[in-house]
Design a protein around this motif. Structure first.
Motif, short mmCIF file in Angstrom:
data_model
loop_
_atom_site.label_atom_id
_atom_site.label_comp_id
_atom_site.label_asym_id
_atom_site.label_seq_id
_atom_site.Cartn_x
_atom_site.Cartn_y
_atom_site.Cartn_z
N ILE A 191 -57.51 17.39 -2.00
CA ILE A 191 -57.15 18.55 -2.82
C ILE A 191 -56.03 19.34 -2.12
O ILE A 191 -55.04 19.74 -2.75
N LEU A 192 -56.16 19.50 -0.81
CA LEU A 192 -55.12 20.19 -0.02
C LEU A 192 -53.80 19.46 -0.16
O LEU A 192 -52.75 20.07 -0.39
N LYS A 193 -53.83 18.13 -0.09
CA LYS A 193 -52.60 17.33 -0.21
C LYS A 193 -51.95 17.55 -1.59
O LYS A 193 -50.73 17.71 -1.70
N ALA A 194 -52.79 17.60 -2.62
CA ALA A 194 -52.27 17.83 -3.97
C ALA A 194 -51.60 19.20 -4.08
O ALA A 194 -50.56 19.35 -4.73
N VAL A 195 -52.17 20.20 -3.39
CA VAL A 195 -51.57 21.54 -3.38
C VAL A 195 -50.22 21.50 -2.66
O VAL A 195 -49.20 21.97 -3.18
N GLN A 196 -50.18 20.86 -1.49
CA GLN A 196 -48.94 20.79 -0.70
C GLN A 196 -47.86 20.02 -1.45
O GLN A 196 -46.67 20.33 -1.33
N LYS A 197 -48.28 19.06 -2.27
CA LYS A 197 -47.31 18.23 -3.01
C LYS A 197 -46.82 18.95 -4.27
O LYS A 197 -45.62 18.91 -4.59
N ASN A 198 -47.73 19.60 -5.00
CA ASN A 198 -47.40 20.08 -6.35
C ASN A 198 -47.25 21.59 -6.52
O ASN A 198 -46.75 22.04 -7.54
N ALA A 199 -47.69 22.37 -5.52
CA ALA A 199 -47.59 23.82 -5.67
C ALA A 199 -46.41 24.36 -4.86
O ALA A 199 -45.85 23.67 -4.02
N THR A 200 -46.06 25.61 -5.16
CA THR A 200 -44.98 26.31 -4.45
C THR A 200 -45.58 27.27 -3.43
O THR A 200 -46.45 28.07 -3.78
N LYS A 201 -45.13 27.17 -2.19
CA LYS A 201 -45.65 28.04 -1.13
C LYS A 201 -45.49 29.50 -1.54
O LYS A 201 -44.44 29.90 -2.06
N GLY A 202 -46.58 30.29 -1.37
CA GLY A 202 -46.51 31.72 -1.68
C GLY A 202 -46.73 32.05 -3.13
O GLY A 202 -46.66 33.22 -3.53
N ASP A 203 -47.00 31.01 -3.94
CA ASP A 203 -47.22 31.23 -5.38
C ASP A 203 -48.65 30.86 -5.75
O ASP A 203 -48.95 29.68 -6.02
N PRO A 204 -49.57 31.85 -5.77
CA PRO A 204 -50.99 31.57 -6.05
C PRO A 204 -51.23 30.87 -7.39
O PRO A 204 -52.06 29.99 -7.48
N GLU A 205 -50.47 31.26 -8.43
CA GLU A 205 -50.66 30.63 -9.75
C GLU A 205 -50.44 29.12 -9.66
O GLU A 205 -51.17 28.33 -10.26
N SER A 206 -49.41 28.72 -8.90
CA SER A 206 -49.10 27.28 -8.81
C SER A 206 -50.16 26.54 -8.00
O SER A 206 -50.43 25.36 -8.23
N VAL A 207 -50.78 27.25 -7.04
CA VAL A 207 -51.87 26.64 -6.25
C VAL A 207 -53.07 26.40 -7.17
O VAL A 207 -53.67 25.31 -7.17
N ILE A 208 -53.41 27.39 -7.98
CA ILE A 208 -54.53 27.27 -8.93
C ILE A 208 -54.27 26.13 -9.91
O ILE A 208 -55.13 25.27 -10.12
N SER A 209 -53.06 26.07 -10.47
CA SER A 209 -52.72 25.01 -11.44
C SER A 209 -52.76 23.63 -10.80
O SER A 209 -53.24 22.67 -11.41
N ALA A 210 -52.26 23.53 -9.56
CA ALA A 210 -52.23 22.23 -8.88
C ALA A 210 -53.66 21.70 -8.66
O ALA A 210 -53.95 20.52 -8.88
#
Ligand SMILES: O=c1[nH]cnc2c(O)cc(-c3ccc(F)cc3)cc12
Ligand SMILES: [Mg+2]
Length: 214
Positions: free
Chosen positions: A9-28
Motif C-alpha cells: 500500500i505504501l508503494k502504491a502511495v509513493q507511485k501514484n500520489a503527490t507528496k504533500g497532497d493528502p487527497e491524492s494519498v487517500i485516492s491512491a
C-alpha cells in the motif's frame, strides 16, 4: 510474499500520489485497495461519513484507536483546523512503521502523534504523557473486543467531556455487539447508526456515532 500488504500500500502511495497532497494519498490507497487488493481501511464510502461527522465536530483534540496504514489518520488530520492535534494508537509495530511513512508522505506529521502499544495500557497515560485534558472526538477502529472496555476506560480516566463524539467503525462487519449494547443502552450517550457498506465491498457495515452526555 516478500513484502507485506501495508508495504504494498505504501508503494502504491509513493507511485501514484503527490507528496504533500493528502487527497491524492487517500485516492491512491482507495484505488489500490479497490482494484488490486482489499485492505481494512475505513474506505471511501464510510470515509465520507467520517468526513462529515468530523467537519461538524471540528475537534481541537482527537483520538484514533487503530492506525493500520494511516488511511483514516490522513482523512482525519487533513480536516483539522490549524493547531488541532490527532493522537493515533497502533498495537502492531509493522503497521505503525508504514503508517508513519504514509502520514509523512501526506505532509501531516505535524498534526499527528502516532503512539505504539496496546490501547488499554496507553489510554490511562494520555493525560500525563501528552497533556490531554479531554478528547473532543474519538474514532474507534482497532479491535471489536476492545471498543467497549476502552470506552469505559476513557470515561474512567476523565478523557471524555460533555459533547465528546465517539465514532465507531465496523459495528456491523465484523460487528461490535457488546459496544453497541453499551452505548445504545447507557443514559450517558446519545447514539445514532449511519448505514453504509464494508470498505471496497457491497457487504453492509456502518458507523455508530455516540455523543457523551457527561
Ligand atoms: O480488525 C479490524 N480493525 C479495524 N477495522 C477493520 C475493518 O474495517 C474491517 C475488518 C474486516 C471486515 C471483514 C472481513 F472479512 C475481514 C476483516 C477488520 C477490521
Ligand atoms: Mg475498520
Amino acid at each position: 510474499t516478500r513484502t507485506s500488504r501495508p508495504q504494498r500500500i505504501l508503494k502504491a502511495v509513493q507511485k501514484n500520489a503527490t507528496k504533500g497532497d493528502p487527497e491524492s494519498v487517500i485516492s491512491a490507497i482507495d484505488h489500490y485497495c479497490r482494484h488490486k487488493e482489499w485492505a481494512m481501511n475505513v474506505g471511501d464510502d464510510k470515509g465520507l461519513i467520517l468526513d462529515s461527522v468530523l467537519t461538524e465536530v471540528n475537534p481541537s483534540t482527537a483520538l484514533e484507536l487503530g492506525t493500520y496504514c494511516g488511511y483514516s489518520t490522513v482523512r482525519i488530520a487533513r480536516l483539522l483546523s490549524p493547531g488541532s492535534k490527532l493522537i493515533t494508537v497502533e498495537f502492531n509495530p509493522a503497521f505503525a512503521a508504514v503508517a508513519r511513512q504514509i502520514i509523512a508522505y501526506a505532509g501531516l506529521q505535524d498534526k499527528i502523534t502516532l503512539v505504539e502499544g496496546p490501547s488499554g495500557d496507553l489510554i490511562p497515560k494520555m493525560k500525563e504523557r501528552f497533556g490531554i485534558k479531554s478528547f473532543d472526538f474519538v474514532f474507534l477502529d482497532h479491535w471489536k473486543d476492545r471498543y467497549e472496555p476502552d470506552t469505559k476506560l476513557l470515561e474512567d480516566c476523565g478523557l471524555l467531556k460533555k459533547g465528546t463524539v465517539l465514532l465507531a467503525d465496523n459495528v456491523i462487519c465484523p460487528g461490535t455487539p457488546e459496544y453497541l449494547k453499551y452505548v445504545r443502552n447507557s443514559p450517558r450517550y446519545e447514539s445514532r447508526y449511519y448505514k453504509s457498506n464494508l470498505e471496497y465491498s457491497k457487504v453492509e457495515d456502518g458507523l455508530e456515532k455516540s455523543v457523551f452526555l457527561g
